[in-house]
Design a protein around this motif. Structure first.
Motif, mmCIF file in Angstrom:
data_model
loop_
_atom_site.group_PDB
_atom_site.id
_atom_site.type_symbol
_atom_site.label_atom_id
_atom_site.label_comp_id
_atom_site.label_asym_id
_atom_site.label_seq_id
_atom_site.Cartn_x
_atom_site.Cartn_y
_atom_site.Cartn_z
ATOM 1 N N MET A 15 0.839 -1.179 0.000
ATOM 2 C CA MET A 15 0.000 0.000 0.000
ATOM 3 C C MET A 15 0.883 1.241 0.000
ATOM 4 S SD MET A 15 -3.069 1.123 2.557
ATOM 5 C CE MET A 15 -2.253 0.455 3.964
ATOM 6 N N PHE A 16 0.455 2.226 -0.765
ATOM 7 C CA PHE A 16 1.217 3.452 -0.942
ATOM 8 C C PHE A 16 0.262 4.635 -0.790
ATOM 9 C CE2 PHE A 16 2.974 6.739 -3.775
ATOM 10 C CZ PHE A 16 4.242 6.849 -3.242
ATOM 11 N N ILE A 17 0.586 5.574 0.089
ATOM 12 C CA ILE A 17 -0.298 6.701 0.383
ATOM 13 C C ILE A 17 0.342 7.996 -0.109
ATOM 14 C CG2 ILE A 17 -1.427 8.019 2.214
ATOM 15 C CD1 ILE A 17 -1.386 5.316 3.809
ATOM 16 N N ARG A 18 -0.491 8.824 -0.723
ATOM 17 C CA ARG A 18 -0.037 10.116 -1.233
ATOM 18 C C ARG A 18 -0.946 11.211 -0.661
ATOM 19 N NH1 ARG A 18 4.553 11.948 -3.919
ATOM 20 N NH2 ARG A 18 3.984 13.472 -5.488
ATOM 21 N N ILE A 19 -0.315 12.214 -0.069
ATOM 22 C CA ILE A 19 -1.023 13.366 0.468
ATOM 23 C C ILE A 19 -0.520 14.597 -0.277
ATOM 24 C CG2 ILE A 19 -1.485 14.761 2.526
ATOM 25 C CD1 ILE A 19 -0.728 12.191 4.160
ATOM 26 N N VAL A 20 -1.442 15.369 -0.812
ATOM 27 C CA VAL A 20 -1.075 16.568 -1.560
ATOM 28 C C VAL A 20 -1.798 17.765 -0.943
ATOM 29 C CG1 VAL A 20 -1.065 17.718 -3.812
ATOM 30 C CG2 VAL A 20 -0.756 15.232 -3.675
ATOM 31 N N LYS A 21 -1.017 18.809 -0.641
ATOM 32 C CA LYS A 21 -1.555 20.055 -0.106
ATOM 33 C C LYS A 21 -1.581 21.085 -1.229
ATOM 34 C CE LYS A 21 -0.514 23.769 3.157
ATOM 35 N NZ LYS A 21 0.519 24.302 4.080
ATOM 36 N N MET A 22 -2.755 21.710 -1.398
ATOM 37 C CA MET A 22 -2.930 22.710 -2.439
ATOM 38 C C MET A 22 -3.578 23.948 -1.831
ATOM 39 S SD MET A 22 -4.535 20.111 -5.273
ATOM 40 C CE MET A 22 -5.632 19.416 -4.037
ATOM 41 N N SER A 23 -3.085 25.106 -2.202
ATOM 42 C CA SER A 23 -3.635 26.368 -1.711
ATOM 43 C C SER A 23 -4.123 27.183 -2.905
ATOM 44 C CB SER A 23 -2.567 27.134 -0.927
ATOM 45 O OG SER A 23 -3.097 28.312 -0.383
ATOM 46 N N PHE A 24 -5.366 27.658 -2.825
ATOM 47 C CA PHE A 24 -6.019 28.287 -3.965
ATOM 48 C C PHE A 24 -6.354 29.753 -3.711
ATOM 49 C CE2 PHE A 24 -7.026 23.797 -4.292
ATOM 50 C CZ PHE A 24 -6.755 23.541 -5.628
ATOM 51 N N HIS A 25 -6.413 30.505 -4.807
ATOM 52 C CA HIS A 25 -7.002 31.838 -4.737
ATOM 53 C C HIS A 25 -8.474 31.642 -4.361
ATOM 54 C CE1 HIS A 25 -3.577 33.940 -6.446
ATOM 55 N NE2 HIS A 25 -3.478 32.975 -7.351
ATOM 56 N N GLU A 26 -8.932 32.405 -3.411
ATOM 57 C CA GLU A 26 -10.279 32.202 -2.868
ATOM 58 C C GLU A 26 -11.364 32.184 -3.942
ATOM 59 O OE1 GLU A 26 -13.232 34.317 0.365
ATOM 60 O OE2 GLU A 26 -11.077 34.639 0.539
ATOM 61 N N GLU A 27 -11.268 33.077 -4.898
ATOM 62 C CA GLU A 27 -12.304 33.169 -5.926
ATOM 63 C C GLU A 27 -12.283 31.983 -6.897
ATOM 64 O OE1 GLU A 27 -8.721 35.371 -7.580
ATOM 65 O OE2 GLU A 27 -9.698 35.205 -5.627
ATOM 66 N N LYS A 28 -11.204 31.189 -6.864
ATOM 67 C CA LYS A 28 -11.076 30.033 -7.764
ATOM 68 C C LYS A 28 -11.539 28.730 -7.123
ATOM 69 C CE LYS A 28 -9.221 32.459 -11.061
ATOM 70 N NZ LYS A 28 -9.932 32.729 -12.297
ATOM 71 N N ILE A 29 -11.825 28.753 -5.837
ATOM 72 C CA ILE A 29 -12.213 27.525 -5.138
ATOM 73 C C ILE A 29 -13.445 26.864 -5.762
ATOM 74 C CG2 ILE A 29 -13.062 26.596 -2.938
ATOM 75 C CD1 ILE A 29 -11.099 28.567 -1.559
ATOM 76 N N PRO A 30 -14.511 27.603 -6.083
ATOM 77 C CA PRO A 30 -15.657 26.930 -6.722
ATOM 78 C C PRO A 30 -15.299 26.227 -8.031
ATOM 79 C CG PRO A 30 -16.309 29.086 -5.919
ATOM 80 C CD PRO A 30 -14.801 29.008 -5.792
ATOM 81 N N LEU A 31 -14.414 26.819 -8.823
ATOM 82 C CA LEU A 31 -13.989 26.166 -10.068
ATOM 83 C C LEU A 31 -13.221 24.885 -9.777
ATOM 84 C CD1 LEU A 31 -12.838 29.306 -12.075
ATOM 85 C CD2 LEU A 31 -14.890 27.922 -12.472
ATOM 86 N N PHE A 32 -12.322 24.941 -8.785
ATOM 87 C CA PHE A 32 -11.586 23.737 -8.397
ATOM 88 C C PHE A 32 -12.548 22.648 -7.947
ATOM 89 C CE2 PHE A 32 -10.112 21.404 -4.606
ATOM 90 C CZ PHE A 32 -9.288 20.492 -5.250
ATOM 91 N N LEU A 33 -13.483 22.993 -7.069
ATOM 92 C CA LEU A 33 -14.420 21.994 -6.534
ATOM 93 C C LEU A 33 -15.308 21.405 -7.623
ATOM 94 C CD1 LEU A 33 -15.388 23.622 -3.135
ATOM 95 C CD2 LEU A 33 -13.945 21.596 -3.508
ATOM 96 N N ASP A 34 -15.790 22.241 -8.526
ATOM 97 C CA ASP A 34 -16.601 21.729 -9.635
ATOM 98 C C ASP A 34 -15.814 20.718 -10.460
ATOM 99 O OD1 ASP A 34 -18.799 23.253 -8.938
ATOM 100 O OD2 ASP A 34 -18.450 24.788 -10.476
ATOM 101 N N ASN A 35 -14.565 21.065 -10.762
ATOM 102 C CA ASN A 35 -13.746 20.150 -11.549
ATOM 103 C C ASN A 35 -13.442 18.875 -10.766
ATOM 104 O OD1 ASN A 35 -12.191 19.646 -14.037
ATOM 105 N ND2 ASN A 35 -10.472 19.623 -12.614
#
Length: 98
Positions: A1-21
């Motif tokens: 088993m192999f686990i990957r954790i990725v931290k991403m920080s977004f421009h606030e106004e772009k969060i809805p676009l990220f979530l939709d995608n």
């Protein structure tokens, strides 16, 4: 088993676009060969920070995904919304308590 954790920080106004995608591709990522688990988290203190937690059979399965057209299109779209450099960790699970 192999686990990957990725931290991403977004421009606030772009969060809805990220979530939709994310919602449109999450099943494709989760059903990619070798992927056993996928979760998305949002930081409680800074809602612009998100984490993905994914579990893969082998490191090579993650690498196959990272070289796939699916990843390339998702990452190209997502990285345009970052307000900071993403960070990633590859970890081994040592214990899991029920």
């Amino acid at each position: 088993m192999f686990i990957r954790i990725v931290k991403m920080s977004f421009h606030e106004e772009k969060i809805p676009l990220f979530l939709d995608n994310f919602h449109s591709v999450k099943n494709d990522i989760r059903n990619f060969p070798g992927n056993n688990f996928l979760e998305l988290y949002q930081d409680k203190n800074n809602p612009s920070i998100f984490f993905t937690y994914s579990v893969w059979n082998e490191e090579s399965d993650l690498e196959t995904y990272r070289n796939s057209d699916l990843f390339k299109s998702v990452w190209a779209y997502t990285k345009a919304f970052f307000n900071d450099k993403p960070q990633a960790w590859s970890v081994d699970k040592l214990e899991s308590l029920p």
